[in-house]
Design a protein around this motif. Sequence first.
Motif, PDB file in Angstrom:
ATOM      1  N   UNK A   3      34.169  81.785  42.971  1.00 43.96           N
ATOM      2  CA  UNK A   3      33.663  82.533  44.166  1.00 43.96           C
ATOM      3  C   UNK A   3      32.637  83.524  43.989  1.00 43.96           C
ATOM      4  N   UNK A   4      31.901  83.825  44.946  1.00 48.95           N
ATOM      5  CA  UNK A   4      30.825  84.959  45.146  1.00 48.95           C
ATOM      6  C   UNK A   4      31.337  86.115  44.773  1.00 48.95           C
ATOM      7  N   UNK A   5      32.600  86.506  45.403  1.00 53.82           N
ATOM      8  CA  UNK A   5      33.097  87.866  45.314  1.00 53.82           C
ATOM      9  C   UNK A   5      33.505  88.080  43.619  1.00 53.82           C
ATOM     10  N   UNK A  32      24.967  97.522  50.307  1.00 56.28           N
ATOM     11  CA  UNK A  32      23.732  97.526  49.410  1.00 56.28           C
ATOM     12  C   UNK A  32      23.998  96.303  48.481  1.00 56.28           C
ATOM     13  N   UNK A  33      25.019  95.784  48.259  1.00 57.35           N
ATOM     14  CA  UNK A  33      25.354  94.501  47.474  1.00 57.35           C
ATOM     15  C   UNK A  33      24.938  93.060  48.383  1.00 57.35           C
ATOM     16  N   UNK A  34      25.628  93.663  49.808  1.00 59.81           N
ATOM     17  CA  UNK A  34      25.325  92.271  50.617  1.00 59.81           C
ATOM     18  C   UNK A  34      23.850  92.274  50.696  1.00 59.81           C
ATOM     19  N   UNK A  35      23.203  93.142  50.738  1.00 61.25           N
ATOM     20  CA  UNK A  35      21.744  93.196  51.273  1.00 61.25           C
ATOM     21  C   UNK A  35      20.792  92.408  49.862  1.00 61.25           C
ATOM     22  N   UNK A  36      21.138  92.907  48.576  1.00 61.31           N
ATOM     23  CA  UNK A  36      20.717  92.467  47.478  1.00 61.31           C
ATOM     24  C   UNK A  36      20.822  90.967  47.095  1.00 61.31           C
ATOM     25  N   UNK A  37      22.283  90.694  47.381  1.00 60.99           N
ATOM     26  CA  UNK A  37      22.806  89.150  47.289  1.00 60.99           C
ATOM     27  C   UNK A  37      22.652  88.339  48.451  1.00 60.99           C
ATOM     28  N   UNK A  38      22.344  88.843  49.851  1.00 57.01           N
ATOM     29  CA  UNK A  38      22.157  88.144  51.004  1.00 57.01           C
ATOM     30  C   UNK A  38      23.873  87.532  51.075  1.00 57.01           C
ATOM     31  N   UNK A  39      24.698  88.235  51.167  1.00 51.43           N
ATOM     32  CA  UNK A  39      26.070  87.734  51.379  1.00 51.43           C
ATOM     33  C   UNK A  39      26.515  88.582  52.155  1.00 51.43           C
ATOM     34  N   UNK A  40      27.785  88.388  52.918  1.00 52.95           N
ATOM     35  CA  UNK A  40      28.595  89.276  53.840  1.00 52.95           C
ATOM     36  C   UNK A  40      29.009  90.414  53.171  1.00 52.95           C
ATOM     37  N   UNK A  41      28.975  91.470  53.968  1.00 55.08           N
ATOM     38  CA  UNK A  41      29.622  92.749  53.287  1.00 55.08           C
ATOM     39  C   UNK A  41      31.041  92.798  52.970  1.00 55.08           C
TER      40      UNK A  41
END
Length: 121
Positions: A3-5, A32-41
């Motif tokens: 899983x992504x998390x 920041x992580x959501x933006x870096x990896x283009x994922x949901x916060x």
Amino acid sequence: MKPIYVQISEWLETEILNGTIGRDEKVYSQYQLAEMFTINPATAAKGINLLADEGILYKKRGLGMFVAPKAREIILENRKNSKLGSMVTDLAKEAVQLMVGEDELIAMIRGVYRKEKGEGS
């Protein structure tokens, strides 16, 4: 596939192990992580919380998450127990199937280990 998390938490662990993020240093926020990896916060937060639950990160109210003083030791112990434990189990099962004796298996491991450390065989 993990899983992504879990991938996020493992990435953060690697950053800590490499010294990119040091002891008592602030880690990336979920945004920041959501933006870096283009994922949901929320997914990023789940990865961060996984590390907090393991004592690798701690929260400073109003400031964010920080690397725990013993984070490196916890990560190394966790990885040793899970990853190496699993690999050793698989290796032992394969050795039994191939009728490789215990002494022979240990000698093989010792040879590869010494070679990896640069000690020759």
